[in-house]
Design an enzyme around this catalytic site. Structure first.
Site, PDB file in Angstrom:
ATOM      1  N   HIS A 187     -24.419  70.632  22.856  1.00 56.50           N
ATOM      2  CA  HIS A 187     -23.084  70.019  22.740  1.00 56.50           C
ATOM      3  C   HIS A 187     -22.862  69.190  23.995  1.00 56.50           C
ATOM      4  O   HIS A 187     -23.603  68.250  24.256  1.00 56.50           O
ATOM      5  CB  HIS A 187     -22.046  71.124  22.546  1.00 56.50           C
ATOM      6  N   HIS A 204     -27.500  63.314  15.537  1.00 58.49           N
ATOM      7  CA  HIS A 204     -26.143  63.841  15.534  1.00 58.49           C
ATOM      8  C   HIS A 204     -25.894  64.520  14.202  1.00 58.49           C
ATOM      9  O   HIS A 204     -26.372  64.051  13.164  1.00 58.49           O
ATOM     10  CB  HIS A 204     -25.128  62.701  15.757  1.00 58.49           C
ATOM     11  N   ASP A 216     -23.993  60.802  24.206  1.00 56.33           N
ATOM     12  CA  ASP A 216     -24.551  61.309  25.457  1.00 56.33           C
ATOM     13  C   ASP A 216     -25.620  60.392  26.033  1.00 56.33           C
ATOM     14  O   ASP A 216     -25.811  60.337  27.246  1.00 56.33           O
ATOM     15  CB  ASP A 216     -25.147  62.706  25.250  1.00 56.33           C
TER      16      ASP A 216
END
Length: 378
Positions: free
Chosen positions: A224, A264, A315
């Site tokens: 996460h 994802h 990210d």
């Protein structure tokens, strides 16, 4: 009642929300009807918080009142600052330190004993928690690095004040604008693991000071929020290896390792937040006179897309963006929490407004006919 097993609750609808909409095939993210592209370009983090918490974008008067109320809550009680100092001096993990410090805020919150479903009290508590998290992160980082904390200022924006407390000087306009945009991009994203964790906790009628540390704990994992730190550490590894980016990525995968920042659970195409941040990463590189990190990232992105059919998530580009802003790698994830707390609070408010205890079932696969044997006969 269905007995179909859905590991990870993938595809299972558990709630209705007016907060954020994600189209994973189109690569679209919307907060309360507004495109993330428009909000990232034109709205401040404070405006987006108001939108999520109150249901509409504020006018000038509402925004000024909201901003003033939140900025007045930035200072930490001496007891909390002492706790942060002890955690920093003990070299605690930054996310663990943040989780512990946020939990301690209830001891000095005037609304700590309010009914958990008191919306106005929750909005006040939410403002305090959101305002104090940047102060906690900056103080922890400076103390750990052998410097004294910088007191918060009320005349700076949420983004400006954090960078000021972290570095001891006001950020220039480009850095402040970029950081504010990053906060907007990360503030909410549907029922992700940390948001759902906060909702589960609040569904028991535990209060915000319990639900938000729960969200922080969930965000800390490498699957996460911790992924942004993993991405930058991977890029630094690449830089030290002397290899070309594609060669490095191939070697990682052939060794059975993964390239962090790709794939994802929701998006089947490039994460729209990654698209926006990749432009910012490039702009920061151009300003610094080196596009190294941006070029590493785009080379890997192109190869992963062509060879593996994988697109980058947020990210992958938030990492190089933060790094080029001079932010220490191990506080990337606390900064994620600094933004996402706004979304956690918004979802908890929705949960309280129409609460039902979240209690899924698990399928038992163990034995049912064991014969008990007294301890002396075993």
């Amino acid at each position: 009642m269905s007995d179909e097993l859905k590991k990870g609750l993938e595809g299972v609808l558990v709630a209705e929300s007016e907060l954020s909409y994600i189209d994973g095939d189109a690569g679209e993210l919307i907060y309360r009807g507004y495109s993330i592209d428009d909000l990232a370009r034109d709205a401040s983090y404070e405006e987006v918080l108001y939108l999520l918490w109150h249901g509409h974008l504020p006018n000038s008067e509402e925004l000024a009142e909201f901003t003033e109320a939140m900025s007045a809550e930035r200072e930490l009680h001496d007891d909390v600052l002492d706790l942060v100092r002890s955690l920093a001096e003990a070299d605690e993990n930054p996310m663990a330190a943040l989780r512990t410090a946020v939990s301690s805020l209830s001891a000095h919150d005037p609304d700590a004993e309010a009914d958990p479903q008191d919306r106005e009290a929750n909005l006040r508590k939410g403002r305090r928690i959101t305002a104090k998290i940047p102060t906690i992160i900056a103080a922890f980082t400076r103390i750990r690095d052998g410097e004294e904390p910088v007191e918060p200022r009320e005349d700076l924006t949420h983004a400006e004040n954090f960078l000021y407390m972290l570095n001891g000087e006001e950020p220039d306009e480009v850095l402040a604008e970029t950081f504010d945009m990053a906060l907007v991009l990360h503030v909410d994203h549907g029922l992700n693991a940390s948001t759902f964790s906060s909702m589960v906790i609040s569904s028991t009628l535990a209060d915000l000071h319990s639900a938000i540390p729960g969200g922080i704990g969930a965000l800390s994992g490498s699957l996460h929020g911790g992924a942004n730190q993993d991405v930058m550490e991977a890029l630094l590894e690449l830089d030290e290896s002397g290899k070309e980016p594609v060669e490095w990525a191939k070697d990682k995968l052939e060794a059975g390792e993964r390239v962090p920042g790709f794939g994802h659970r929701v998006y089947n195409v490039k994460d729209p937040r990654a698209r926006i941040l990749s432009d910012k990463s490039k702009a920061l590189g151009e300003a610094a006179g080196s596009l190294k990190w941006f070029e590493y990232s785009t080379s890997i992105e192109d190869w992963m897309k062509d060879e593996k059919g994988l697109a980058p998530n947020v990210d992958f580009y938030s990492a190089s963006t933060y790094y080029q802003m001079g932010i220490p790698v191990d506080i990337f994830t606390p900064i994620f929490a600094m933004s996402r707390v706004g979304g956690w609070i918004a979802h908890v408010l929705e949960q309280y407004d129409d609460n039902r205890l979240i209690r899924p079932r698990g399928r038992y696969i163990g034995s049912t006919d064991e014969e008990f044997v007294p301890v002396e006969e075993r």
